[in-house]
Write a protein that holds these residues in place. Structure first.
Motif, PDB file in Angstrom:
ATOM      1  N   SER A 147       0.835  -1.207   0.000  1.00 16.82           N
ATOM      2  CA  SER A 147       0.000   0.000   0.000  1.00 16.82           C
ATOM      3  C   SER A 147       0.867   1.253   0.000  1.00 16.82           C
ATOM      4  CB  SER A 147      -0.941  -0.015   1.199  1.00 16.82           C
ATOM      5  OG  SER A 147      -1.784  -1.151   1.163  1.00 16.82           O
ATOM      6  N   GLY A 148       0.214   2.413   0.060  1.00 16.99           N
ATOM      7  CA  GLY A 148       0.924   3.681  -0.010  1.00 16.99           C
ATOM      8  C   GLY A 148       1.733   3.986   1.229  1.00 16.99           C
ATOM      9  N   SER A 149       2.798   4.753   1.046  1.00 15.43           N
ATOM     10  CA  SER A 149       3.642   5.273   2.128  1.00 15.43           C
ATOM     11  C   SER A 149       4.218   4.164   3.009  1.00 15.43           C
ATOM     12  CB  SER A 149       2.855   6.271   2.993  1.00 15.43           C
ATOM     13  OG  SER A 149       2.398   7.345   2.207  1.00 15.43           O
ATOM     14  N   ARG A 168       2.986   1.154   6.849  1.00 12.07           N
ATOM     15  CA  ARG A 168       3.731   0.199   7.662  1.00 12.07           C
ATOM     16  C   ARG A 168       5.214   0.228   7.294  1.00 12.07           C
ATOM     17  NH1 ARG A 168       1.911   0.364  11.707  1.00 12.07           N
ATOM     18  NH2 ARG A 168       0.817   2.109  10.785  1.00 12.07           N
ATOM     19  N   LYS A 169       6.038  -0.271   8.218  1.00 14.21           N
ATOM     20  CA  LYS A 169       7.479  -0.396   8.012  1.00 14.21           C
ATOM     21  C   LYS A 169       7.865  -1.855   8.167  1.00 14.21           C
ATOM     22  CE  LYS A 169      11.923   0.754  10.132  1.00 14.21           C
ATOM     23  NZ  LYS A 169      12.593   1.517  11.237  1.00 14.21           N
ATOM     24  N   ILE A 170       8.574  -2.377   7.169  1.00 15.91           N
ATOM     25  CA  ILE A 170       9.085  -3.740   7.212  1.00 15.91           C
ATOM     26  C   ILE A 170      10.602  -3.632   7.354  1.00 15.91           C
ATOM     27  CG2 ILE A 170       9.135  -5.997   6.092  1.00 15.91           C
ATOM     28  CD1 ILE A 170       6.314  -4.975   6.631  1.00 15.91           C
ATOM     29  N   ARG A 184       0.760  -4.169  11.203  1.00 14.69           N
ATOM     30  CA  ARG A 184       1.643  -3.424  12.103  1.00 14.69           C
ATOM     31  C   ARG A 184       3.078  -3.582  11.605  1.00 14.69           C
ATOM     32  NH1 ARG A 184       1.302  -7.310  17.519  1.00 14.69           N
ATOM     33  NH2 ARG A 184       2.207  -9.190  16.565  1.00 14.69           N
ATOM     34  N   ASP A 185       3.972  -2.740  12.109  1.00 14.48           N
ATOM     35  CA  ASP A 185       5.356  -2.770  11.661  1.00 14.48           C
ATOM     36  C   ASP A 185       5.989  -4.130  11.965  1.00 14.48           C
ATOM     37  OD1 ASP A 185       4.924  -0.170  10.954  1.00 14.48           O
ATOM     38  OD2 ASP A 185       6.190   0.703  12.517  1.00 14.48           O
TER      39      ASP A 185
END
Length: 207
Positions: A147-149, A168-170, A184-185
């Motif tokens: 998804s975006g951002s 989210r951050k992976i 969630r991250d």
């Protein structure tokens, strides 16, 4: 004479990279693969990676981010030049930047304001949403939906038909399993599975 591309990796992703090159009208000289050297794959010669001609263009057609990193270091050291390859049926929106050595397969959609780091791959029918940032050697498998951002740090993998929700951050080196839904991250070097996605160790422990 049009310069010919060398594809590092003669396995499945390497042959899909060849399909992408053929569709894009990019001539391919052959493959670079230690395990298959001396053979023919799809009618093309396979050489050892160390045999890459100095100054030649190359693309790494291997899914494993760690292997891509090692091969890129080797081929760059030999004087090779990473080439970005985009299938003509992929859609790259405006204000998007593709780093050197990226591979974008047919049916992929990379939205506006996205940045793909060096040697990243977006496989067929995968999507990357607006303003997302993909580090180096990131892989989005077929049908993956980013998804975006979203921030995908170096060496991360998004599995087939997995979904990473907005913002989210992976973390570096993490792996999102097939069909997982990331809400969630995800910490670095973590494998997450399921919907909602949780670390594999938590799933096994029933927590």
């Amino acid at each position: 004479m049009t310069e010919q591309l060398w594809i590092a990796g003669a396995g499945g992703v390497g042959r899909e990279a060849l399909d992408t090159a053929l569709a894009a009208g990019v001539p391919v000289a052959g493959f670079l693969d230690d395990r298959a050297q001396g053979s023919l794959v799809r009618g093309l010669p396979v050489l050892a990676p160390a045999a890459l001609p100095a100054g030649a263009g190359y693309l790494i057609g291997i899914a494993d981010p760690a292997v891509r990193g090692r091969l890129a270091a080797l081929l760059d050291g030999l004087g090779g030049r990473p080439v970005t390859l985009v299938h003509p049926r992929a859609l790259i929106a405006p204000e998007t930047e593709l780093g050197p050595g990226c591979l974008v397969m047919g049916g992929a959609y990379v939205s506006s304001g996205v940045r793909l780091g060096a040697h990243s791959q977006v496989h067929y029918n995968a999507t990357v949403g607006h303003d997302s940032l993909l580090g180096e050697r990131v892989t989005v498998y077929p049908g993956g939906n980013v998804s975006g951002s979203v921030l995908l740090e170096d060496g991360t993998t998004v599995g087939s038909n997995a979904v990473v929700l907005q913002g989210r951050k992976i973390g570096r080196g993490a792996f999102v399993g097939a069909a997982a839904v990331v809400t969630r991250d995800v910490p670095a070097d973590t494998v997450v599975v399921g919907s909602p996605a949780r670390p594999m160790d938590e799933r096994r422990g029933g927590r």
